[in-house]
Design an enzyme around this catalytic site. Structure first.
Site, mmCIF file in Angstrom:
data_model
loop_
_atom_site.group_PDB
_atom_site.id
_atom_site.type_symbol
_atom_site.label_atom_id
_atom_site.label_comp_id
_atom_site.label_asym_id
_atom_site.label_seq_id
_atom_site.Cartn_x
_atom_site.Cartn_y
_atom_site.Cartn_z
ATOM 1 N N ASN A 96 -10.172 -2.896 1.976
ATOM 2 C CA ASN A 96 -9.800 -2.912 0.560
ATOM 3 C C ASN A 96 -11.049 -2.684 -0.285
ATOM 4 O O ASN A 96 -12.165 -2.620 0.242
ATOM 5 C CB ASN A 96 -9.196 -4.269 0.188
ATOM 6 C CG ASN A 96 -7.740 -4.401 0.611
ATOM 7 O OD1 ASN A 96 -7.005 -3.427 0.650
ATOM 8 N ND2 ASN A 96 -7.335 -5.616 0.919
ATOM 9 N N HIS B 209 0.833 -1.217 0.000
ATOM 10 C CA HIS B 209 0.000 0.000 0.000
ATOM 11 C C HIS B 209 0.866 1.265 0.000
ATOM 12 O O HIS B 209 0.525 2.271 0.626
ATOM 13 C CB HIS B 209 -0.965 0.033 1.188
ATOM 14 C CG HIS B 209 -1.964 -1.068 1.186
ATOM 15 N ND1 HIS B 209 -3.167 -0.993 0.537
ATOM 16 C CD2 HIS B 209 -1.914 -2.303 1.746
ATOM 17 C CE1 HIS B 209 -3.833 -2.126 0.697
ATOM 18 N NE2 HIS B 209 -3.093 -2.944 1.423
#
Ligand code: NDP
Length: 478
Positions: A127, A55
């Site tokens: 997510n 990320h």
């Protein structure tokens, strides 16, 4: 008279000249006493903090959560009181690429929200997918290594990816999402967010319900084709950042409906799948979505580094009325996210403005690198004490969770159906989307040894024969 403030060094003293370094004569070498020059370089050398291992590339914005649906029978959390508005910060991200990766690439997208509630910060670190590739956190590092760069070539490796996946049948569901149209969202505004894990809600009577959180885009789903992605990336690596920033700047505030699925503790005993398994969804027909409110993003950060790069999320951050669950991956993330932030930003990262709670924080934690908030001043730093230091509040105690079983390493694949839900997703896709999915998978498998692809095709076959045959045929043709 100029309105510009006087430029200073970090100690506050004025900078007399920001154009010419101090030298011995006009052609001469630098002087060690030019401390302003050295401070400038030293600060520059330290501008980067460690990039997130996953990320790494992200975009963030502030907004608010407004509650419209009453779920008080399930939770006492004040953030869920009808009519309540709570400030939040949302960081979107790509997952596998580094900080310079292109936004439009095929990847899962991170959807991490920090709600600054009056009872403390509540983070959902989710997510754009309701499930994940693994169900045991022991495998997370292996999974990520297989998706990142090969140690020798420094290239991403299809062989490594499919090698890992083809020996991890639990990944099939998430592979199907990643390789579907939704693996290439057009922007961060056009995707759903999911808490993914099962959490708990706790009501005023101390009863626990299991919950899944869903954020449904109000902008509609919009995805890119492979050709569009290639063209976008050729021109612009920051397409999602630009889209989100400009939309908010132009007052076109993106919104998501917050919905929950609720499962009672009794129901959790009866589902055919483990409701705490991160590779499974709860079918909507059995556990319908309940609308709770709207999340709107309406303010861009003023400083990307201070507010987006230093934003630190952890699923450990919960508030009274919201709790965790036995999901193994969630359990590990409760520990590992704070650990990663302490390494990346430091022991006191929770005091940084973007991370700091908006409600009072009182405890006996002190010191540590970069403690900049006054460090508790002269107040008492141990407990119990006789000096009116902060005391615990038993009303925040969660109801007990029943746990039993012999401590052992249980085979998480034993008797687990990894295929039905992946097949369900394939079957709800219209034909043209199924075809694009199978084209994408066959394309991603190009050059991967057949010993690996054969193993993987067996899984597609088990999910749906059409799915398996479609990919096998495409590979034969290529
Ligand atoms: P439903 O028919 O009730 O719902 C289908 C869900 O699939 C919707 O949430 C839809 O999202 C989502 N969806 C559609 N296309 C895709 C895609 N390409 N990638 C990811 N999600 C997609 O189905 P069920 O609840 O019975 O579940 C069937 C399958 O749908 C599951 O096996 C799972 O793969 C998938 N799914 C289920 C979810 C759940 O929580 N039950 C959540 C997301 C996906 P939207 O409404 O935004 O269009």
């Amino acid at each position: 008279m100029s309105k510009c403030p006087i430029m200073t060094a970090t100690n506050g003293s004025p900078i007399p000249d920001n154009q010419n370094s101090m030298t011995a004569g006009p052609r001469g070498p630098l002087l060690a006493q030019d401390w302003q020059l050295f401070e400038k370089h030293a600060s520059f050398n330290r501008e980067r903090i460690p990039e997130r291992v996953v990320h790494a590339k992200g975009s963030g914005a502030y907004g608010k959560l407004t509650i419209t649906g009453d779920i008080s029978k399930y939770t006492k959390a004040k953030v869920f009181e009808v009519g309540k508005e709570t400030e939040c910060f949302l960081r979107f991200s790509t997952v596998a690429g580094e900080k310079g990766a292109a936004d439009a690439e095929r990847d899962v997208r991170g959807f991490a929200v920090k709600f600054y509630t009056e009872e403390g910060n509540w983070d959902i670190v989710g997510n754009n997918t309701p499930v994940f590739f693994i169900r045991d956190p022991y495998k997370f590092m292996d999974f990520i290594h297989s998706q990142k760069r090969d140690p020798r070539t420094n290239l991403r490796s299809g062989t490594a990816q499919w090698d890992f996946w083809s020996q991890s049948p639990e990944a099939l569901h998430q592979i199907t999402i990643l390789m579907s149209d939704r693996g290439q969202p057009a922007t961060y505004r056009h995707l759903n967010g999911y808490g993914s894990h099962t959490y708990s809600l706790i009501n005023d009577d101390g009863e626990r319900y299991w919950v899944k959180f869903h954020f449904k885009t109000e902008q509609g789903h919009k995805t890119n084709t492979g050709e569009q992605v290639a063209e976008i990336i050729g021109n612009d690596r920051e397409s999602h950042q630009e889209d989100l920033f400009n939309a908010i700047e132009n007052g076109d505030f993106p919104k998501w409906k917050l919905k929950v699925q609720i499962m009672s503790e009794d129901e959790a005993e009866k589902t055919s799948y483990n409701p705490f398994d991160l590779t499974k969804v709860w079918p909507h027909s059995e556990f319908p979505l309940i609308e709770v409110g709207t999340l709107e993003l309406n303010r861009n950060p003023e400083n990307y580094f201070a507010e987006v790069e230093q934003a630190a999320f952890t699923p450990a951050n919960i508030v009274p009325g919201i709790g965790h669950s036995p999901d193994k991956v969630l359990q590990m993330r409760i520990l590992s996210y704070g650990d990663a932030q302490r390494y990346r930003i430091g022991a006191n990262h929770q005091h940084l403005p973007v991370n700091a709670a908006r409600c009072p924080v009182h405890n006996y934690q002190r010191d540590g690198a970069m403690r900049f908030d006054g460090n508790g001043g002269g107040s008492v730093n141990y407990e119990p004490n006789s000096f009116e230091g902060p005391i615990e509040d038993a009303s925040a105690k969660e109801p007990a969770v029943q746990i039993s079983g012999d401590a052992d390493r249980y085979d998480h694949r034993d008797g687990n159906d990894d295929f039905t839900q992946a097949g369900d997703l394939f079957r709800i896709m219209p034909k043209d989307e199924q075809n694009r999915l199978m084209d994408t998978i066959a394309g991603a498998m190009a050059g991967v040894p057949s010993s690996i692809t054969d193993r993987q095709i067996e899984y597609f076959m088990k999910a749906d024969v059409e799915y398996g045959v479609g990919i096998a045929n495409r590979l034969d043709k290529s």
